[in-house]
Design a protein around this motif. Structure first.
Motif, PDB file in Angstrom:
ATOM      1  N   ALA A 137      23.329  34.882 100.105  1.00 35.19           N
ATOM      2  CA  ALA A 137      24.669  34.308  99.990  1.00 35.19           C
ATOM      3  C   ALA A 137      25.711  35.225 100.612  1.00 35.19           C
ATOM      4  O   ALA A 137      26.679  34.754 101.224  1.00 35.19           O
ATOM      5  CB  ALA A 137      25.002  34.044  98.525  1.00 35.19           C
ATOM      6  N   ASP A 138      25.529  36.529 100.465  1.00 36.21           N
ATOM      7  CA  ASP A 138      26.507  37.481 101.018  1.00 36.21           C
ATOM      8  C   ASP A 138      26.508  37.451 102.546  1.00 36.21           C
ATOM      9  O   ASP A 138      27.573  37.436 103.172  1.00 36.21           O
ATOM     10  CB  ASP A 138      26.191  38.895 100.518  1.00 36.21           C
ATOM     11  CG  ASP A 138      26.494  39.076  99.045  1.00 36.21           C
ATOM     12  OD1 ASP A 138      27.450  38.445  98.552  1.00 36.21           O
ATOM     13  OD2 ASP A 138      25.770  39.838  98.376  1.00 36.21           O
ATOM     14  N   SER A 173      28.087  34.327 103.800  1.00 35.60           N
ATOM     15  CA  SER A 173      29.536  34.376 103.664  1.00 35.60           C
ATOM     16  C   SER A 173      30.162  35.149 104.815  1.00 35.60           C
ATOM     17  O   SER A 173      31.202  34.754 105.360  1.00 35.60           O
ATOM     18  CB  SER A 173      29.914  35.022 102.327  1.00 35.60           C
ATOM     19  OG  SER A 173      31.314  35.054 102.158  1.00 35.60           O
ATOM     20  N   GLN A 174      29.518  36.243 105.218  1.00 45.01           N
ATOM     21  CA  GLN A 174      30.020  37.030 106.354  1.00 45.01           C
ATOM     22  C   GLN A 174      30.002  36.193 107.633  1.00 45.01           C
ATOM     23  O   GLN A 174      30.960  36.212 108.419  1.00 45.01           O
ATOM     24  CB  GLN A 174      29.176  38.285 106.527  1.00 45.01           C
ATOM     25  CG  GLN A 174      29.333  39.297 105.395  1.00 45.01           C
ATOM     26  CD  GLN A 174      28.369  40.466 105.538  1.00 45.01           C
ATOM     27  OE1 GLN A 174      27.721  40.643 106.563  1.00 45.01           O
ATOM     28  NE2 GLN A 174      28.266  41.258 104.484  1.00 45.01           N
ATOM     29  N   PHE A 212      30.095  32.927 107.859  1.00 39.47           N
ATOM     30  CA  PHE A 212      31.100  31.870 107.739  1.00 39.47           C
ATOM     31  C   PHE A 212      32.487  32.416 108.050  1.00 39.47           C
ATOM     32  O   PHE A 212      33.266  31.790 108.788  1.00 39.47           O
ATOM     33  CB  PHE A 212      31.072  31.280 106.331  1.00 39.47           C
ATOM     34  CG  PHE A 212      31.945  30.077 106.145  1.00 39.47           C
ATOM     35  CD1 PHE A 212      31.451  28.800 106.357  1.00 39.47           C
ATOM     36  CD2 PHE A 212      33.278  30.221 105.760  1.00 39.47           C
ATOM     37  CE1 PHE A 212      32.269  27.687 106.186  1.00 39.47           C
ATOM     38  CE2 PHE A 212      34.093  29.115 105.588  1.00 39.47           C
ATOM     39  CZ  PHE A 212      33.590  27.842 105.805  1.00 39.47           C
ATOM     40  N   THR A 213      32.803  33.587 107.517  1.00 37.22           N
ATOM     41  CA  THR A 213      34.111  34.200 107.765  1.00 37.22           C
ATOM     42  C   THR A 213      34.301  34.495 109.245  1.00 37.22           C
ATOM     43  O   THR A 213      35.360  34.222 109.821  1.00 37.22           O
ATOM     44  CB  THR A 213      34.260  35.490 106.948  1.00 37.22           C
ATOM     45  OG1 THR A 213      34.177  35.180 105.552  1.00 37.22           O
ATOM     46  CG2 THR A 213      35.595  36.162 107.234  1.00 37.22           C
ATOM     47  N   PRO A 258      24.033  25.099 104.573  1.00 37.37           N
ATOM     48  CA  PRO A 258      24.184  25.806 103.303  1.00 37.37           C
ATOM     49  C   PRO A 258      22.884  25.826 102.508  1.00 37.37           C
ATOM     50  O   PRO A 258      22.259  24.790 102.293  1.00 37.37           O
ATOM     51  CB  PRO A 258      25.231  24.968 102.568  1.00 37.37           C
ATOM     52  CG  PRO A 258      24.991  23.582 103.074  1.00 37.37           C
ATOM     53  CD  PRO A 258      24.547  23.721 104.509  1.00 37.37           C
ATOM     54  N   GLN A 287      28.284  26.941  97.446  1.00 37.74           N
ATOM     55  CA  GLN A 287      28.887  28.175  97.947  1.00 37.74           C
ATOM     56  C   GLN A 287      30.113  27.946  98.816  1.00 37.74           C
ATOM     57  O   GLN A 287      31.114  28.645  98.689  1.00 37.74           O
ATOM     58  CB  GLN A 287      27.863  29.014  98.724  1.00 37.74           C
ATOM     59  CG  GLN A 287      28.457  30.336  99.219  1.00 37.74           C
ATOM     60  CD  GLN A 287      27.469  31.177 100.006  1.00 37.74           C
ATOM     61  OE1 GLN A 287      26.346  30.749 100.287  1.00 37.74           O
ATOM     62  NE2 GLN A 287      27.863  32.371 100.388  1.00 37.74           N
ATOM     63  N   PHE A 288      30.046  26.985  99.718  1.00 38.68           N
ATOM     64  CA  PHE A 288      31.108  26.838 100.716  1.00 38.68           C
ATOM     65  C   PHE A 288      31.985  25.608 100.493  1.00 38.68           C
ATOM     66  O   PHE A 288      32.805  25.281 101.347  1.00 38.68           O
ATOM     67  CB  PHE A 288      30.494  26.782 102.117  1.00 38.68           C
ATOM     68  CG  PHE A 288      29.797  28.045 102.526  1.00 38.68           C
ATOM     69  CD1 PHE A 288      30.520  29.187 102.820  1.00 38.68           C
ATOM     70  CD2 PHE A 288      28.417  28.089 102.593  1.00 38.68           C
ATOM     71  CE1 PHE A 288      29.879  30.353 103.192  1.00 38.68           C
ATOM     72  CE2 PHE A 288      27.765  29.253 102.960  1.00 38.68           C
ATOM     73  CZ  PHE A 288      28.493  30.395 103.260  1.00 38.68           C
ATOM     74  N   GLN A 323      35.772  26.469 100.691  1.00 41.42           N
ATOM     75  CA  GLN A 323      36.176  26.907 102.033  1.00 41.42           C
ATOM     76  C   GLN A 323      36.134  25.761 103.034  1.00 41.42           C
ATOM     77  O   GLN A 323      37.009  25.626 103.897  1.00 41.42           O
ATOM     78  CB  GLN A 323      35.267  28.052 102.520  1.00 41.42           C
ATOM     79  CG  GLN A 323      35.364  29.319 101.698  1.00 41.42           C
ATOM     80  CD  GLN A 323      34.273  29.376 100.644  1.00 41.42           C
ATOM     81  OE1 GLN A 323      33.998  28.392  99.951  1.00 41.42           O
ATOM     82  NE2 GLN A 323      33.644  30.534 100.516  1.00 41.42           N
TER      83      GLN A 323
END
Length: 338
Positions: free
Chosen positions: A83-84, A87-88, A90-91, A105, A110-111, A114
């Motif tokens: 998940a981490d 997330s990176q 996605f950012t 996903p 999770q998203f 966002q």
């Protein structure tokens, strides 16, 4: 759903670079890759478990569709389902201000927030599976309901009593559960002479799957049927069965069509492959994104779940049909080259 440990930044960057090389793309700044030099439309893809040939093939299909349309397709990938790290990625993708995004996903929740934010800014997001809650523009459904394949599955069940086991990948993925649970339920109803062993979850890990199946073959000499829900489970099951000298004695119904599974099918170790339309998923996602972007030039907020798409069909492949044009078109790739 359990997740894998986050890798260090250095290892993660190196792994992503390796994936991009496999996919046959050229690198760009920011950890992404671009499939087309066109700059009229910018698309971003956020993909986890990106070393898996299934997702490589999805990316190949998206790249091809983007290139044909003259759009720029950039990828932000993670080699795991962490998940981490997702997330990176996605950012990084959102920082490029894309016109549209494709997302796979592994955790539906999770998203969601966002993605809702991007949609509010006029950026459509297409996902490979539904988000929870459903804030995406749409997702690309696959005809993975195992109920569609019960008749074919029952035909390969060995005669007489025995035991069977399902390899479920990772817990808590409804779309994945839908592939194998109807098959297991059919056995429970129609073949009470077969003992159904507890489901094994092997985290998409080939080595772990091989070890678990090897143990099951020792503990249950009557094991005669294995359902493998994904490519890594199919590879691991085939390796264990072959090492035990039970090829042809243990039937394997495996989803996906990664190169190692195809080799096992041709060798008679895997009985049936149910190939998901990986390349078509990628191209369909790009086509849907481009249509919405074209129809919304002013970037007005995008409505969630606006289009309802028909599920993409799976292809059933056996040793006898693997060389057919239909089967060849459904096989997964290690690289987009060629």
């Amino acid at each position: 759903m359990s997740v894998l440990h986050m890798r260090s930044t250095l290892i993660g960057v190196a792994s992503v670079a390796a994936v991009l090389s496999l996919a046959g793309c050229s690198g760009t700044a920011g950890g992404g890759t671009t499939a087309s030099s066109g700059d009229s439309v910018k698309l971003a893809g956020v993909v986890a478990n990106a070393t898996d040939p299934y997702w490589i093939t999805v990316m190949c299909g998206a790249d091809k569709a983007a290139k044909k349309a003259g759009a720029a397709m950039s990828w932000y990938t993670s080699p795991t389902t962490s998940a981490d790290s997702m997330s990176q990625s996605f950012t990084s993708a959102t920082l490029t201000d894309p016109d549209g995004m494709f997302l796979n996903p592994f955790q539906g929740t999770q998203f969601s927030t966002q993605v809702g934010g991007l949609m509010g800014k006029g950026v459509p997001v297409v996902s490979s599976t539904p988000l929870d809650p459903a804030t995406q523009y749409t997702d690309i459904p696959l005809a993975t309901d195992g109920s569609n394949f019960v008749d074919q599955f029952m035909q390969i069940l060995p005669k007489g009593s025995g035991s069977m086991v399902a390899l479920g990948g990772i817990t808590g993925i409804p779309v994945l559960d839908a592939t194998w649970k109807p098959l297991e339920d059919a056995v429970a109803t129609q073949r009470p002479d077969i003992t159904i062993l507890p489901t094994e979850y092997t985290d998409f890990d080939v080595t772990k799957t091989t070890q678990i199946v090897s143990g099951l073959l020792l503990a249950h000499p009557d094991l005669s049927m294995i359902i493998a829900s994904t490519g890594p489970e199919g590879q691991g099951a085939a390796a264990a069965v072959q090492q035990a000298g039970k090829a042809g004695k243990v039937a394997i119904w495996a989803y996906d069509a990664v190169p190692a599974e195809v080799d096992a099918l041709k060798a008679g170790v895997i009985t049936v492959l149910a190939a998901k339309p990986a390349q078509l998923m990628g191209s369909r996602a790009v086509e849907v994104l481009l249509d919405e972007i074209k129809n919304n030039p002013d970037r007005k907020p995008v409505t969630a779940m606006k289009p309802s798409l028909e599920p993409l069909p799976l292809t059933i492949i056996t040793k006898d049909t693997v060389d057919s044009p239909e089967a060849q078109a459904a096989l997964y790739k290690d690289t987009c080259a060629g």
